[in-house]
Design a protein around this motif. Structure first.
Motif, PDB file in Angstrom:
ATOM      1  N   LYS A 150      55.933  -0.987  28.642  1.00 19.65           N
ATOM      2  CA  LYS A 150      57.075  -0.101  28.809  1.00 19.65           C
ATOM      3  C   LYS A 150      57.143   0.587  30.187  1.00 19.65           C
ATOM      4  O   LYS A 150      58.138   0.482  30.898  1.00 19.65           O
ATOM      5  CB  LYS A 150      56.966   0.984  27.732  1.00 19.65           C
ATOM      6  CG  LYS A 150      58.254   1.392  27.142  1.00 19.65           C
ATOM      7  CD  LYS A 150      57.975   2.233  25.895  1.00 19.65           C
ATOM      8  CE  LYS A 150      58.979   3.354  25.871  1.00 19.65           C
ATOM      9  NZ  LYS A 150      58.683   4.378  24.910  1.00 19.65           N
ATOM     10  N   ASP A 154      59.811  -0.046  33.162  1.00 15.14           N
ATOM     11  CA  ASP A 154      60.711   1.007  33.668  1.00 15.14           C
ATOM     12  C   ASP A 154      60.551   1.192  35.179  1.00 15.14           C
ATOM     13  O   ASP A 154      61.542   1.313  35.897  1.00 15.14           O
ATOM     14  CB  ASP A 154      60.425   2.336  32.953  1.00 15.14           C
ATOM     15  CG  ASP A 154      60.923   2.293  31.504  1.00 15.14           C
ATOM     16  OD1 ASP A 154      61.668   1.352  31.157  1.00 15.14           O
ATOM     17  OD2 ASP A 154      60.555   3.202  30.723  1.00 15.14           O
ATOM     18  N   GLU A 179      63.119  -2.056  18.501  1.00  7.80           N
ATOM     19  CA  GLU A 179      63.392  -0.754  19.110  1.00  7.80           C
ATOM     20  C   GLU A 179      63.308  -0.801  20.638  1.00  7.80           C
ATOM     21  O   GLU A 179      64.183  -0.299  21.347  1.00  7.80           O
ATOM     22  CB  GLU A 179      62.360   0.238  18.567  1.00  7.80           C
ATOM     23  CG  GLU A 179      62.779   1.669  18.691  1.00  7.80           C
ATOM     24  CD  GLU A 179      61.690   2.588  18.136  1.00  7.80           C
ATOM     25  OE1 GLU A 179      61.308   3.515  18.849  1.00  7.80           O
ATOM     26  OE2 GLU A 179      61.215   2.336  17.000  1.00  7.80           O
ATOM     27  N   GLU A 180      62.249  -1.448  21.135  1.00  2.00           N
ATOM     28  CA  GLU A 180      62.073  -1.526  22.589  1.00  2.00           C
ATOM     29  C   GLU A 180      63.141  -2.433  23.212  1.00  2.00           C
ATOM     30  O   GLU A 180      63.644  -2.151  24.304  1.00  2.00           O
ATOM     31  CB  GLU A 180      60.647  -2.003  22.919  1.00  2.00           C
ATOM     32  CG  GLU A 180      60.348  -2.235  24.396  1.00  2.00           C
ATOM     33  CD  GLU A 180      60.476  -0.976  25.287  1.00  2.00           C
ATOM     34  OE1 GLU A 180      60.628   0.138  24.743  1.00  2.00           O
ATOM     35  OE2 GLU A 180      60.453  -1.138  26.522  1.00  2.00           O
ATOM     36  N   ASP A 220      66.164  -2.806  22.133  1.00  2.00           N
ATOM     37  CA  ASP A 220      67.401  -2.009  22.166  1.00  2.00           C
ATOM     38  C   ASP A 220      67.342  -0.984  23.296  1.00  2.00           C
ATOM     39  O   ASP A 220      68.316  -0.741  23.990  1.00  2.00           O
ATOM     40  CB  ASP A 220      67.609  -1.289  20.824  1.00  2.00           C
ATOM     41  CG  ASP A 220      68.049  -2.270  19.732  1.00  2.00           C
ATOM     42  OD1 ASP A 220      68.269  -3.458  20.065  1.00  2.00           O
ATOM     43  OD2 ASP A 220      68.166  -1.856  18.567  1.00  2.00           O
ATOM     44  N   ARG A 221      66.176  -0.392  23.465  1.00  2.00           N
ATOM     45  CA  ARG A 221      66.034   0.619  24.524  1.00  2.00           C
ATOM     46  C   ARG A 221      66.332  -0.004  25.892  1.00  2.00           C
ATOM     47  O   ARG A 221      67.032   0.570  26.716  1.00  2.00           O
ATOM     48  CB  ARG A 221      64.620   1.193  24.496  1.00  2.00           C
ATOM     49  CG  ARG A 221      64.422   2.413  25.378  1.00  2.00           C
ATOM     50  CD  ARG A 221      62.969   2.845  25.458  1.00  2.00           C
ATOM     51  NE  ARG A 221      62.178   1.945  26.293  1.00  2.00           N
ATOM     52  CZ  ARG A 221      62.051   2.069  27.618  1.00  2.00           C
ATOM     53  NH1 ARG A 221      62.661   3.049  28.255  1.00  2.00           N
ATOM     54  NH2 ARG A 221      61.319   1.213  28.311  1.00  2.00           N
ATOM     55  N   ARG A 222      65.797  -1.205  26.111  1.00  2.81           N
ATOM     56  CA  ARG A 222      66.015  -1.862  27.408  1.00  2.81           C
ATOM     57  C   ARG A 222      67.491  -2.204  27.595  1.00  2.81           C
ATOM     58  O   ARG A 222      68.048  -2.070  28.682  1.00  2.81           O
ATOM     59  CB  ARG A 222      65.122  -3.104  27.530  1.00  2.81           C
ATOM     60  CG  ARG A 222      63.642  -2.710  27.579  1.00  2.81           C
ATOM     61  CD  ARG A 222      62.678  -3.867  27.787  1.00  2.81           C
ATOM     62  NE  ARG A 222      61.305  -3.335  27.760  1.00  2.81           N
ATOM     63  CZ  ARG A 222      60.224  -3.993  28.136  1.00  2.81           C
ATOM     64  NH1 ARG A 222      60.325  -5.235  28.556  1.00  2.81           N
ATOM     65  NH2 ARG A 222      59.048  -3.417  28.085  1.00  2.81           N
ATOM     66  N   ASN A 226      69.968  -0.612  26.184  1.00  2.03           N
ATOM     67  CA  ASN A 226      70.702   0.654  26.359  1.00  2.03           C
ATOM     68  C   ASN A 226      70.630   1.168  27.797  1.00  2.03           C
ATOM     69  O   ASN A 226      71.563   1.800  28.278  1.00  2.03           O
ATOM     70  CB  ASN A 226      70.165   1.719  25.399  1.00  2.03           C
ATOM     71  CG  ASN A 226      70.600   1.411  23.968  1.00  2.03           C
ATOM     72  OD1 ASN A 226      71.577   0.675  23.759  1.00  2.03           O
ATOM     73  ND2 ASN A 226      69.872   1.934  22.993  1.00  2.03           N
TER      74      ASN A 226
END
Ligand code: GLU
Length: 554
Positions: A438, A442, A542-543, A545-547, A549
């Motif tokens: 993660k 980022d 979840e991860e 989707d986060r990326r 988003n």
């Protein structure tokens, strides 16, 4: 009149043993017929050269294959070139390739009844043999200074005749024993030379296991066999050691062929049977000017075996590659054996090519991929930790921070019938896997952004990503997931039919391949990655989707 024996006693007053004592101390080995005794004889001058690894591999293979003995002898008589600790290092490096001697110098201790196996500890043995040659008129002390030797050489160069210390030029050969005695007693420094009976006009027939039968000019040089520092030269030590260590086949680099006549004459002078010889081809490389040249430690990083360790190549890959140089039929064999059990391959000198082999990095990389693909995730974890601990701190921190997670990453399409060949070495692994983490993902995106295919504007990219985020079900199996992605793409105006797209590109937004690429770049930052379905499984919904988003928020 002063005899040769008296000169020998004058030079070596303390040497009272004779050769028969050595013969008894080092008896013939009790081995079955056909068993070969081979040796690897490195000089401790720094590092393991790829060519030396090749030699030791063949020595080891031949001994193992015939039920013989493979031993290591440290040739440290050139004290000027010696690098402290490099003998031990050589042995440690060989061990990493499973080349473990049965006997000999083992780095921190010795094993076997034919030692000592370090030449600088064998002075007593050499002295006995040299004294024998002196007594028999086959050796003599030479008092020539460097200036005198230079003078002889320049005369020879002017006259355009073969340079060297031989025949009429071998000044000290013609001294009387009275003169010798006087100079020795006066304390003049001297070396001891072999007295050759040869004539370079005559040829000798030799047999080499790699090169077959050939003729070569006889030796006529009175070479130095014993230096003023009390140690022998290579030529003499080779003959003496390989005789008393009962080597059956001397396997060494081709550069020694030129010295073979010296060695053969020395064996004859001592009344010993010479071993078999196998002179191995030199590993070459295409140089900057397009010509073939020897792999050189100055110019080629791959000349040092350490290069392969530093880059995290699996040792088996290098050995497999070197075996393709060793025997022309090996490549076919190892393919047929699915890159496994190479120790079962039957090596033969007759299938060795005479020409120096060109070092082929591409082939090595190919083997490395095959080998790494066969490892289990646990083995990959061990290898990655082992490698990164020594060479790549960043990778070590990453892998050791969560070994289970690393195993998931590295296990993508592994441990199956046809595993994917994503990795060829552990060097560079950090860059290949960092997107799974993660924070690193980022940071990367913050610094570099994501680079999509220019034909899509941000709006289209967002449209695709939003639809995928909301509708793509990663709980499906791979096939179901793909059909799902295809249906989502088609809904948005992309097509799964490449031909239709080619025929009429205007009619579509793009292909399903484009949809997958947008998703891949978003999740991995890369155009190429391990199988995207499994990447998503490892990252989790979840991860993922986060990326997505993060892009949608732009
Ligand atoms: N010490 C020699 C070298 O390193 C060994 C040659 C041989 O194997 O006899 O080249």
């Amino acid at each position: 009149m002063i005899t040769d024996k008296q000169i020998a006693d004058l030079i070596f007053p303390d040497v009272n043993s004779d050769i028969s004592v050595l013969e008894a101390r080092y008896p013939n080995r009790n081995l079955p017929n056909g068993a070969e005794v081979t040796r690897f004889a490195p000089s401790p001058t720094g590092f393991l050269h790829t060519g030396s690894l090749f030699t030791s591999l063949i020595c080891h293979k031949v001994a193992k294959q015939t039920g013989g003995v493979f031993y290591v002898r440290l040739e440290d008589t050139d004290t000027k070139r010696e690098i402290e600790g490099s003998g031990l290092q050589l042995l440690e490096q060989l061990k990493l390739f499973n080349i473990v001697p049965d006997e000999g110098y083992l780095g921190d201790h010795e094993l076997g009844n034919y030692g000592p196996y370090v030449q600088s500890q064998r002075a007593d043995i050499y002295k006995i043999v040299i004294k024998h040659l002196l007594e028999n008129g086959r050796a003599y002390p030479c008092f020539c200074s460097q200036a005198e030797l230079d003078d002889i050489r320049s005369k020879q160069e002017k006259a355009k005749i073969i340079p060297g210390y031989y025949g009429p030029f071998a000044k000290c050969r013609y001294l009387t024993n009275e003169e010798r005695k006087e100079r020795i007693e006066r304390g003049d420094p001297f070396v001891i030379r072999f007295k050759s009976n040869g004539n370079h006009i005559r040829k000798i027939k030799v047999h080499d296991l790699v090169h077959g039968d050939f003729e070569i000019a006889q030796n006529d040089m009175d070479i130095v066999i014993y230096k003023s520092d009390g140690l022998p030269t290579y030529h003499f030590a080779h003959v003496c050691d390989d005789h008393f260590m009962r080597t059956t086949t001397v396997i060494r680099g081709e550069e020694w062929i030129a010295s073979l006549p010296i060695h053969i004459e020395l064996f004859e002078a001592l009344g010993w049977k010479a071993p078999n010889y196998a002179h191995l081809p030199v590993i070459m490389k295409i140089g900057e000017n397009g010509n073939k040249r020897k792999l050189s430690k100055r110019h080629d990083s791959e000349a040092a075996v350490s290069y392969f360790f530093e880059n995290g190549y699996p040792g088996e890959a290098l050995i497999m590659y070197l075996m393709t140089i060793a025997n022309s039929n090996f490549e076919e064999w190892i393919f047929a054996h699915k890159f496994e059990h190479m120790e079962e391959f039957e090596f033969s000198f007759s299938k060795m090519s005479l020409e120096g082999a060109l070092f082929d990095m591409g082939k090595l990389n190919f083997f490395a991929r095959e080998i790494l693909a066969k490892k289990t995730k646990e083995e990959m974890l061990d290898m990655a930790l082992d490698y990164s601990k020594k060479y790549d701190e960043k990778l070590y921190d990453l892998v050791s921070s969560n070994p289970e997670y690393f195993k998931q990453i590295i296990n993508i399409e592994r441990e199956k019938e046809n595993p994917r060949k994503d990795y060829e070495k552990l060097g560079g692994l950090y860059d290949l896997i960092s997107f799974f983490y993660k924070d690193l993902y980022d940071n990367y995106v913050k610094e570099n952004g994501l680079t999509y295919n220019e034909k899509f504007d941000l709006e289209t990219i967002k449209l695709v990503l939003k639809a995928l985020r909301d509708n793509l079900d990663i709980a499906l199996d791979e096939q179901g997931w793909f059909s799902n992605m295809k249906a989502i793409g088609e809904e948005l105006g992309f097509t799964g039919d490449r031909k239709a797209y080619k025929a009429n590109p205007e009619a579509y937004k793009g292909t399903i391949g484009d949809v997958a690429e947008i998703l891949r770049i978003t999740l991995t930052t890369k155009r190429n990655s391990p199988n995207l379905y499994y990447v998503m499984q490892v990252l989790g919904k979840e991860e993922c989707d986060r990326r997505i988003n993060l892009v949608l928020a732009k």
